[in-house]
Scaffold this motif. Structure first.
Motif, PDB file in Angstrom:
ATOM      1  N   ALA A 976       0.819  -1.213   0.000  1.00  0.00           N
ATOM      2  CA  ALA A 976       0.000   0.000   0.000  1.00  0.00           C
ATOM      3  C   ALA A 976       0.856   1.266   0.000  1.00  0.00           C
ATOM      4  N   GLY A 977       2.178   1.109  -0.117  1.00  0.00           N
ATOM      5  CA  GLY A 977       3.062   2.271  -0.161  1.00  0.00           C
ATOM      6  C   GLY A 977       3.374   2.848   1.196  1.00  0.00           C
ATOM      7  N   GLN A 978       3.313   2.045   2.266  1.00  0.00           N
ATOM      8  CA  GLN A 978       3.498   2.548   3.628  1.00  0.00           C
ATOM      9  C   GLN A 978       4.788   2.037   4.249  1.00  0.00           C
ATOM     10  N   PHE A 979       5.321   2.832   5.170  1.00  0.00           N
ATOM     11  CA  PHE A 979       6.434   2.404   6.002  1.00  0.00           C
ATOM     12  C   PHE A 979       6.198   2.907   7.414  1.00  0.00           C
ATOM     13  N   ASN A 980       6.867   2.295   8.379  1.00  0.00           N
ATOM     14  CA  ASN A 980       6.739   2.680   9.773  1.00  0.00           C
ATOM     15  C   ASN A 980       8.002   3.368  10.254  1.00  0.00           C
ATOM     16  N   ALA A 981       7.822   4.375  11.113  1.00  0.00           N
ATOM     17  CA  ALA A 981       8.926   5.026  11.828  1.00  0.00           C
ATOM     18  C   ALA A 981       8.771   4.677  13.304  1.00  0.00           C
ATOM     19  N   TYR A 982       9.791   4.054  13.874  1.00  0.00           N
ATOM     20  CA  TYR A 982       9.749   3.579  15.253  1.00  0.00           C
ATOM     21  C   TYR A 982      10.948   4.150  16.002  1.00  0.00           C
ATOM     22  N   THR A 983      10.716   4.667  17.191  1.00  0.00           N
ATOM     23  CA  THR A 983      11.814   5.134  18.039  1.00  0.00           C
ATOM     24  C   THR A 983      11.650   4.554  19.435  1.00  0.00           C
ATOM     25  N   PHE A 984      12.746   4.249  20.068  1.00  0.00           N
ATOM     26  CA  PHE A 984      12.718   3.626  21.396  1.00  0.00           C
ATOM     27  C   PHE A 984      12.245   4.612  22.457  1.00  0.00           C
ATOM     28  N   ALA A 985      12.577   5.911  22.280  1.00  0.00           N
ATOM     29  CA  ALA A 985      12.166   6.954  23.216  1.00  0.00           C
ATOM     30  C   ALA A 985      11.343   7.998  22.470  1.00  0.00           C
ATOM     31  N   THR A 986      10.622   8.818  23.200  1.00  0.00           N
ATOM     32  CA  THR A 986       9.820   9.881  22.598  1.00  0.00           C
ATOM     33  C   THR A 986      10.743  10.991  22.093  1.00  0.00           C
ATOM     34  N   VAL A 987      10.704  11.238  20.784  1.00  0.00           N
ATOM     35  CA  VAL A 987      11.580  12.236  20.159  1.00  0.00           C
ATOM     36  C   VAL A 987      10.839  12.890  19.000  1.00  0.00           C
ATOM     37  N   HIS A 988      11.272  14.091  18.646  1.00  0.00           N
ATOM     38  CA  HIS A 988      10.820  14.692  17.397  1.00  0.00           C
ATOM     39  C   HIS A 988      11.659  14.127  16.254  1.00  0.00           C
ATOM     40  N   ALA A 989      11.078  14.108  15.055  1.00  0.00           N
ATOM     41  CA  ALA A 989      11.769  13.503  13.918  1.00  0.00           C
ATOM     42  C   ALA A 989      11.451  14.263  12.641  1.00  0.00           C
ATOM     43  N   VAL A 990      12.417  14.250  11.728  1.00  0.00           N
ATOM     44  CA  VAL A 990      12.271  14.830  10.397  1.00  0.00           C
ATOM     45  C   VAL A 990      12.696  13.770   9.383  1.00  0.00           C
ATOM     46  N   ILE A 991      11.886  13.566   8.341  1.00  0.00           N
ATOM     47  CA  ILE A 991      12.231  12.630   7.265  1.00  0.00           C
ATOM     48  C   ILE A 991      12.220  13.402   5.953  1.00  0.00           C
ATOM     49  N   ASP A 992      13.383  13.478   5.314  1.00  0.00           N
ATOM     50  CA  ASP A 992      13.530  14.087   3.992  1.00  0.00           C
ATOM     51  C   ASP A 992      13.720  12.983   2.965  1.00  0.00           C
ATOM     52  N   VAL A 993      13.020  13.081   1.833  1.00  0.00           N
ATOM     53  CA  VAL A 993      13.105  12.071   0.775  1.00  0.00           C
ATOM     54  C   VAL A 993      13.839  12.667  -0.419  1.00  0.00           C
ATOM     55  N   THR A 994      14.816  11.916  -0.937  1.00  0.00           N
ATOM     56  CA  THR A 994      15.614  12.385  -2.079  1.00  0.00           C
ATOM     57  C   THR A 994      15.322  11.626  -3.362  1.00  0.00           C
ATOM     58  N   GLY A 995      14.638  10.476  -3.289  1.00  0.00           N
ATOM     59  CA  GLY A 995      14.352   9.717  -4.495  1.00  0.00           C
ATOM     60  C   GLY A 995      13.562   8.459  -4.163  1.00  0.00           C
ATOM     61  N   PHE A 996      13.282   7.651  -5.191  1.00  0.00           N
ATOM     62  CA  PHE A 996      12.468   6.456  -4.975  1.00  0.00           C
ATOM     63  C   PHE A 996      12.885   5.351  -5.940  1.00  0.00           C
ATOM     64  N   PHE A 997      12.544   4.120  -5.553  1.00  0.00           N
ATOM     65  CA  PHE A 997      12.753   2.940  -6.388  1.00  0.00           C
ATOM     66  C   PHE A 997      11.390   2.405  -6.821  1.00  0.00           C
TER      67      PHE A 997
END
Length: 999
Positions: A976-997
């Motif tokens: 379905a085009g999904q991925f999960n982001a998991y962190t061990f502790a509570t944190v802010h996060a930024v995800i930048d995408v540069t390309g795709f396969f």
């Protein structure tokens, strides 16, 4: 009159309050026990007063008294017998004088025992004012030497005595000295803890700085730090970033509160010679003083239900407002003007609603806000009675005005050029067009004026489904097609405005096309062939099997020329015709009324060995050697195509993969970004670096039509670019990417850890370790057709060594490149794509002995289809896309406004259209950068993986308390085009995408 400060200090919080009472000035005391005096003192001495003299503080124009003492005996502390100088407030100098009740008085020749502590600059003073001074005299009855503490000071009221132990006001000197020696020994541990907690890194000065002949800080300032023992300050101004506060207007005293608070922010932001800029981030629903919620706030109504303000019994008095730095890092420090400061993380300001009678005057509100904001910036109460940071409010019509000691303070803590304020200007010249029913996002930008911008639409209209936030984010999903003209207005903290007109065109749903096979040949005799065209939703081309088959006829040639085709539309029974043009590996499909350009997917070509494409450090080798650092905030363009160290990157290369290392020799933090040349610097980062550090991260970046990419760094730094491979159109030697259905831990050298290879011994310093990648690991197979693997190389450094690690194909000499740079006693990640030799082997190398963890997320092979599914081709984005930013008030395609919660996977969509960029519906993996902003005292790790799997035993990033850290990634998507982001502790996060396969 106004009561002086009350404060709350703890390991992670520093608060200061401004209060109002209708009482006469006096000093009230509770006398401490002997043990409390001993533990709290940095030194205890006996000596004779040599001289007493007053003098002006030359920097701040205030009188102090300097007492020269000849030390005869040191009971406690690191002072040596000889002359020392004690500095006390008050005295007379020329026509100027000042006096404070409760300050000890001295006269020349006096014999004394003194308990001493220090000012913020290390100068000595008497501990607990007059309570720390004992006079030594001969007893009239006994004839023996006696110590006496004078409790009869004028306007000093003793309201109680400590119940924690004995209290000595008068005693025989020899008995007193014996008691001191005994209790100093007994309380040694408590005293050491007190010294570490309140005076760590602060050396006691035997003479005040202004009386020394040497340099240093110069005359002692009247300004102070909010916590003199561990003074916090913000690090953002060092890299040109503002400190952002948001305002909760609920319960505010008037409708002008936004202007009043902005005026206070403006006061601290426009001081010449200071880098501090305070920005108004707009309104918020958060509030409270003692709340650590990841947001700096100004609030008025105690809505956190944990208020420090007590309801008054009657009238309007008490605490007016309270503010401070409620969270700072004891682990991140920076030396400024000789003082060690600790990194501020969060601050709050809260007005007391029970004292609202003082808030009816907007000018008074501005003075209170200015004073309390000073505390949030790290300032304590000034000794200068005229200063806005003085402990008493003035309400003299100064409003948000500062005085000389205030400006000296902010210049001292936040030194900078302090250039003149430039006119307010909207720098965004145009907005990108949107598409009906596709998510849209664009950030409007402004410069100049007084920082603290608020955006609005002043005229015209936006298409239904879009809105402009106060922070300048134009976003939403358009529900109307057509052209829309509107005027955007920005208002700064000084109430200045600027406007600009924009036209936004929303097109009907665009068609996207994927063409395969990638290459085909037209027979010289004319012949015919078939090209499979898969269309995006809404394009109207289809056939029974969901694809459009096109019969190709035309001139001879291979992959070029004008070719005709015919398809049948599901929207009309009539056939439609158009043209396919294949040139320079770009397929253009044109149909009457609409057009689309599709660049063919790219294969990966690993280099035989990594090469250093760029080196800016003098005397270090590189194919491009600058011998000068890259200048901050100025894009530097590099040509990737050509020959480097015997390796060729060909003219058809469209993207490169490698490692981006920053050597920061300066006292400024910042970030670095790599992106295709010719584009504006994107809202994205590849590397975040602190002061005085070496930080690296791998990358994949697209190239422009000339084969160039750009490097941008926030500050001036040295840079190394190492290349491990490139992406180009399919051809001989090209590889398809196969993401593993789930990542696997291929190796872990730590004893007792789980992995497919667990040697139980660390990588030895400068000793290559060769590993076979082919085979089955935890149910996942890397076939023998794999020629490169992608994953994460983590170094667990348990020693006090700096160093670097490299991965490279097995069987070759160790290259002079980096895959990861590590610091002492740290866990550091480096995302990698590393080639394999003909036996499927790669080598790991570390400069010093360290443990290593190696996780694999996928591989590159020669097979278009294998047991793990179809091989994928790479497509770089023309500029990076900020897919996720969890921080409140920041712009991205997804802005949840709250951090990733500890051990709770967050699902993200990897297929979307955002900010004019599209990741198509057949994408199976994405590339980019995963950055963690950890504002807590937690250690942990983060992992990206296809949705639908359990959390795998792998990590993309490891983080430590109060740190910003990034690492690149290739993350697989589910069906379905999904991925999960998991962190061990509570944190802010930024995800930048540069390309795709995609297939």
């Amino acid at each position: 009159m106004f009561f002086r400060k009350a404060s709350l200090n703890s390991a992670l919080s520093v608060l200061c309050v401004l209060a109002a009472f209708n009482v006469a000035t006096a000093t009230s005391v509770v006398i401490p026990s002997d043990d409390e005096m001993i533990i709290g003192s940095r030194a205890i001495v006996r000596g004779q007063v040599v001289s007493v003299a007053s003098g002006m503080d030359g920097q701040h124009d205030v009188v102090f008294t300097y007492i020269t003492l000849r030390v005869q005996e040191v009971f406690k502390g690191k002072l040596t017998p000889g002359e020392i100088v004690i500095k006390e407030p008050g005295g007379v100098s020329g026509t100027r004088g000042s006096f404070f009740f409760g300050i000890p008085e001295f006269k020349a020749g006096e014999d004394v025992v003194l308990f001493l502590d220090t000012w913020a600059d290390g100068s000595l003073r008497v501990h607990n004012w007059f309570l720390g001074k004992y006079s030594v005299s001969t007893g009239e009855r006994t004839g023996r030497l006696t110590v006496t503490r004078d409790l009869t000071q004028a306007n000093v009221r003793v309201v109680g005595r400590s119940q924690t132990g004995p209290i000595t006001d008068r005693a025989d000197l020899s008995e007193f000295a014996s008691m001191l020696r005994s209790r100093i020994s007994a309380t040694k541990a408590a005293a050491a803890e007190h010294e570490t907690k309140f005076y760590n890194n602060l050396t006691a000065r035997e003479r005040p700085q202004e009386m020394s002949s040497g340099g240093g800080l110069g005359p002692t300032q009247n300004f102070t730090f909010i916590n003199p023992n561990q003074p916090p300050r913000w690090f953002e101004p060092d890299s040109g970033q503002p400190v952002v506060f948001k305002v909760n207007p609920t319960g505010a005293p008037s409708s002008t509160i936004m202007n009043d608070v902005s005026a206070a922010m403006n006061a601290w932001s426009t001081v010449g010679g200071s880098a501090m800029r305070v920005s108004n981030g707009g309104s918020t629903g958060n509030c409270g003083l003692l709340v650590v919620d990841g947001e700096n706030t100004v609030s008025f109504n105690n809505c956190d239900n944990y208020s420090p303000f007590s309801p008054p019994a009657g009238g309007c008095s008490g605490i007016l407002a309270a503010a401070g730095i409620v969270s700072y890092s004891p682990f991140q420090t920076r030396v400024v003007n000789g003082i060690t400061f600790y990194r501020a993380i969060e601050a709050n300001l809260s007005f007391n609603p029970y004292a609202s009678c003082y808030f009816s005057n907007s000018c008074n509100v501005q003075e209170i806000a200015t004073h309390e904001l000073g505390h949030t910036l790290g300032l304590g109460h000034s000794l200068d009675a005229s200063a806005t940071m003085y402990a008493y409010a003035h309400f003299d019509g100064r409003c948000a005005g500062l005085r000389s000691d205030d400006t000296n303070a902010i210049q001292f803590i936040y030194p900078g050029t302090g250039s003149a304020v430039t006119p307010l200007n909207i720098t965004t010249s145009s907005v990108s067009n949107g598409q009906l029913a596709s998510y849209y996002s664009q950030v409007l930008s402004a410069t100049g004026g007084t920082p603290g911008y608020s955006w609005s639409v002043s005229s015209g209209s936006l298409p239904s489904g879009l809105s402009l936030t106060s922070t300048g984010v134009l976003s939403g999903t358009p529900a109307q097609a057509g052209s829309f003209t509107f005027t955007a207005m920005v208002r700064d903290a000084a109430n200045t405005t600027a406007s600009r007109s924009f036209t936004l065109t929303v097109a009907t749903a665009a068609c996207t096309y994927t063409v395969s096979p990638i290459s085909f040949t037209i027979a010289a005799s004319g012949g015919s062939g078939s090209v499979n065209v898969t269309t995006g939703s809404g394009c109207g081309w289809s056939s029974a099997n969901g694809n459009s088959w096109i019969t190709v006829q035309g001139s001879s040639g291979s992959g070029s020329g004008a070719l005709s085709f015919t398809v049948t539309s599901n929207a009309s029974s009539s056939p439609r015709t158009g043209t396919i043009t294949v040139a320079n590996q770009t397929v253009t499909i044109t149909q009457s009324g609409q057009a689309a350009v599709v660049t063919q997917g790219l294969q990966y070509y690993p280099l035989p060995y990594p090469v250093r494409l760029l080196e800016t450090r003098p005397a270090y080798p590189g194919c491009n050697s600058m011998s000068a650092p890259i200048q901050g905030r100025a894009a530097y363009t590099v040509n990737a195509r050509g020959s480097c160290n015997g390796i060729s990157i060909p003219a058809n290369a469209q993207a490169i993969a490698g490692n981006f290392t920053i050597n920061n020799a300066y006292n400024l933090s910042g970030y670095g970004t790599i992106y295709p040349a010719g584009n504006a610097t994107p809202l994205a980062s590849n590397v975040n670096y602190p002061a005085y550090s070496t930080v690296g991260n791998s990358f994949i970046t697209g190239l422009d039509s000339n084969g160039q990419f750009s490097i941008y760094t926030a500050t001036t730094v040295d840079v190394q670019i190492d290349i491990t491979g490139y992406f180009a159109p399919p051809g001989s030697g090209g590889l398809y990417y196969h993401p593993l259905p789930r990542p696997v831990r291929l190796m872990d050298t730590r004893p007792g850890q789980s992995a497919c290879d667990a040697p139980g011994a660390p990588l030895q310093a400068q000793t290559p370790y060769t590993k076979n990648a082919w085979g089955t690991c935890n149910g996942m197979t890397i076939p023998s057709t794999a020629r490169a693997i992608a994953g994460n190389f983590t170094v667990v450094n348990q020693s006090n060594n700096f160093g670097f690690g490299i991965t490279y194909p097995g069987g070759i000499p160790t290259p002079q490149t980096y895959s990861v740079n590590y610091n002492p006693n740290r866990v550091t990640n480096g995302s990698i794509i590393t080639g394999l030799n003909s036996s499927g082997q790669f080598t790991l190398y570390a400069f010093s002995t360290v443990h290593a963890v190696f996780d694999v997320t996928g591989y590159f092979s020669t097979e278009a289809v294998d047991a793990n599914g179809a091989g994928l081709l790479y497509q770089p984005l023309t500029t990076p896309m900020r897919l996720l930013d969890t921080r409140p008030g920041y712009s991205a395609c997804d802005t949840p406004g709250q951090p990733l919660l500890a051990q709770v996977p967050r699902t993200e969509y990897g297929r979307l259209t955002c900010s004019g960029l599209t990741i198509p519906s057949n994408t199976m993996a994405i590339t980019g950068n995963f950055t963690v902003i950890n504002q807590q005292s937690n250690y942990g790790f983060g992992t990206l993986y296809p949705t639908g799997n359990g959390v795998p035993l792998v990590s993309n990033i490891n983080f430590i308390p109060y740190e910003v850290r990034g690492n690149s990634f290739i993350a697989g998507l589910n069906s379905a085009g999904q991925f999960n982001a998991y962190t061990f502790a509570t944190v802010h996060a930024v995800i930048d995408v540069t390309g795709f396969f995609a297939p």
